[in-house]
Design a protein around this motif. Structure first.
Motif, mmCIF file in Angstrom:
data_model
loop_
_atom_site.group_PDB
_atom_site.id
_atom_site.type_symbol
_atom_site.label_atom_id
_atom_site.label_comp_id
_atom_site.label_asym_id
_atom_site.label_seq_id
_atom_site.Cartn_x
_atom_site.Cartn_y
_atom_site.Cartn_z
ATOM 1 N N TYR A 143 25.783 -3.519 8.904
ATOM 2 C CA TYR A 143 24.328 -3.481 8.733
ATOM 3 C C TYR A 143 23.634 -2.861 9.944
ATOM 4 O O TYR A 143 22.691 -2.081 9.793
ATOM 5 N N VAL A 144 24.086 -3.198 11.140
ATOM 6 C CA VAL A 144 23.485 -2.619 12.348
ATOM 7 C C VAL A 144 23.704 -1.110 12.362
ATOM 8 O O VAL A 144 22.799 -0.342 12.695
ATOM 9 N N SER A 145 24.894 -0.658 11.967
ATOM 10 C CA SER A 145 25.153 0.790 11.967
ATOM 11 C C SER A 145 24.331 1.504 10.890
ATOM 12 O O SER A 145 23.930 2.645 11.065
ATOM 13 N N ARG A 146 24.059 0.845 9.770
ATOM 14 C CA ARG A 146 23.251 1.453 8.698
ATOM 15 C C ARG A 146 21.760 1.424 8.995
ATOM 16 O O ARG A 146 21.040 2.392 8.744
ATOM 17 N N PHE A 147 21.266 0.263 9.471
ATOM 18 C CA PHE A 147 19.816 0.084 9.641
ATOM 19 C C PHE A 147 19.338 0.325 11.066
ATOM 20 O O PHE A 147 18.146 0.541 11.274
ATOM 21 N N GLU A 149 19.677 -1.471 15.160
ATOM 22 C CA GLU A 149 19.538 -2.822 15.722
ATOM 23 C C GLU A 149 18.162 -3.428 15.442
ATOM 24 O O GLU A 149 18.050 -4.569 15.015
ATOM 25 N N GLU A 150 17.114 -2.644 15.673
ATOM 26 C CA GLU A 150 15.749 -3.154 15.532
ATOM 27 C C GLU A 150 15.411 -3.496 14.070
ATOM 28 O O GLU A 150 14.877 -4.574 13.790
ATOM 29 N N ASP A 151 15.746 -2.589 13.159
ATOM 30 C CA ASP A 151 15.451 -2.845 11.741
ATOM 31 C C ASP A 151 16.304 -3.999 11.205
ATOM 32 O O ASP A 151 15.813 -4.793 10.388
ATOM 33 N N ILE A 155 14.802 -7.289 9.415
ATOM 34 C CA ILE A 155 15.145 -7.678 8.046
ATOM 35 C C ILE A 155 15.757 -9.077 8.030
ATOM 36 O O ILE A 155 15.557 -9.842 7.086
ATOM 37 N N LYS A 156 16.469 -9.446 9.080
ATOM 38 C CA LYS A 156 16.986 -10.819 9.180
ATOM 39 C C LYS A 156 15.837 -11.814 9.298
ATOM 40 O O LYS A 156 15.857 -12.883 8.706
ATOM 41 N N ARG A 157 14.815 -11.445 10.078
ATOM 42 C CA ARG A 157 13.649 -12.313 10.235
ATOM 43 C C ARG A 157 12.943 -12.500 8.888
ATOM 44 O O ARG A 157 12.613 -13.612 8.488
ATOM 45 N N ILE A 158 12.753 -11.393 8.166
ATOM 46 C CA ILE A 158 12.095 -11.451 6.854
ATOM 47 C C ILE A 158 12.939 -12.269 5.882
ATOM 48 O O ILE A 158 12.410 -13.087 5.121
ATOM 49 N N ARG A 159 14.238 -12.059 5.908
ATOM 50 C CA ARG A 159 15.131 -12.803 5.020
ATOM 51 C C ARG A 159 15.020 -14.306 5.284
ATOM 52 O O ARG A 159 14.945 -15.103 4.354
#
Length: 183
Positions: A143-147, A149-151, A155-159
């Motif tokens: 996920y970090v490589s796709r999105f 680090e910041e995004d 997205i973890k915060r929103i989740r």
């Protein structure tokens, strides 16, 4: 008895802890602990120390990853995940019940108060959790490589925020609808 990793280097006696001896390889610094020796130490030691989290691991661990044969009875040893944010495996012999620790693994376990839990690491409950943690870590890397680090952090915060809402499905439907105002 020769080192199962170096093959030709003879193991020498060493005391890992008070009343816990091992056979150490002078070359790779790995330790062989006889199964009976460890069980006797656990019975005498009788502590169940709480796990300790170490933020910045400074030990360099030698994890060759190759299958090895037991130095005592020659059975092929089985690798077991340690888990608990430690990425190495322990080698355990199902024949004589001995344990092989690569260089610095005992120190890493001791640092986290896991050195008295080796016997637990070989059961399916521990292994299932360790494997789950390892899968989670790999997925987070993807996920970090796709999105980025910041995004990924956002997205973890929103989740997490969504998980706390009773109308979670409606919120998700609103987010994924390309035009939520077109009724």
């Amino acid at each position: 008895m020769n080192c199962p990793v170096c093959k030709s280097t003879e193991l020498v006696s060493k005391e890992l802890e008070k009343n816990l001896g091992s056979q150490q390889c002078p070359s790779c610094r790995g330790n062989w602990i006889a199964g009976a020796e460890y069980w006797n130490w656990i019975e005498q030691h009788r502590t169940d120390l709480a796990d300790r989290v170490v933020e910045n691991e400074t030990l360099s661990l030698a994890e060759p990853g190759l299958p090895i044969d037991c130095p005592e009875c020659r059975f092929r040893m089985v690798k077991y995940f340690v888990g608990r944010d430690l990425s190495f495996t322990l080698d355990h012999c199902h024949g004589c019940k001995g344990i092989w620790l690569d260089g610095n693994e005992w120190e890493a376990l001791r640092k986290r108060n896991l050195h008295d839990d080796l016997n637990l690491m070989f059961n399916s409950f521990w292994q299932n959790e360790a494997q789950r943690q390892q899968r989670k870590k790999k997925m987070e890397q993807i996920y970090v490589s796709r999105f980025g680090e910041e995004d990924y952090s956002e997205i973890k915060r929103i989740r997490y925020w969504l998980e706390t809402k009773t109308n979670r499905e409606e919120l998700i439907a609103y987010l994924v609808d390309r035009d939520p105002f077109n009724v």
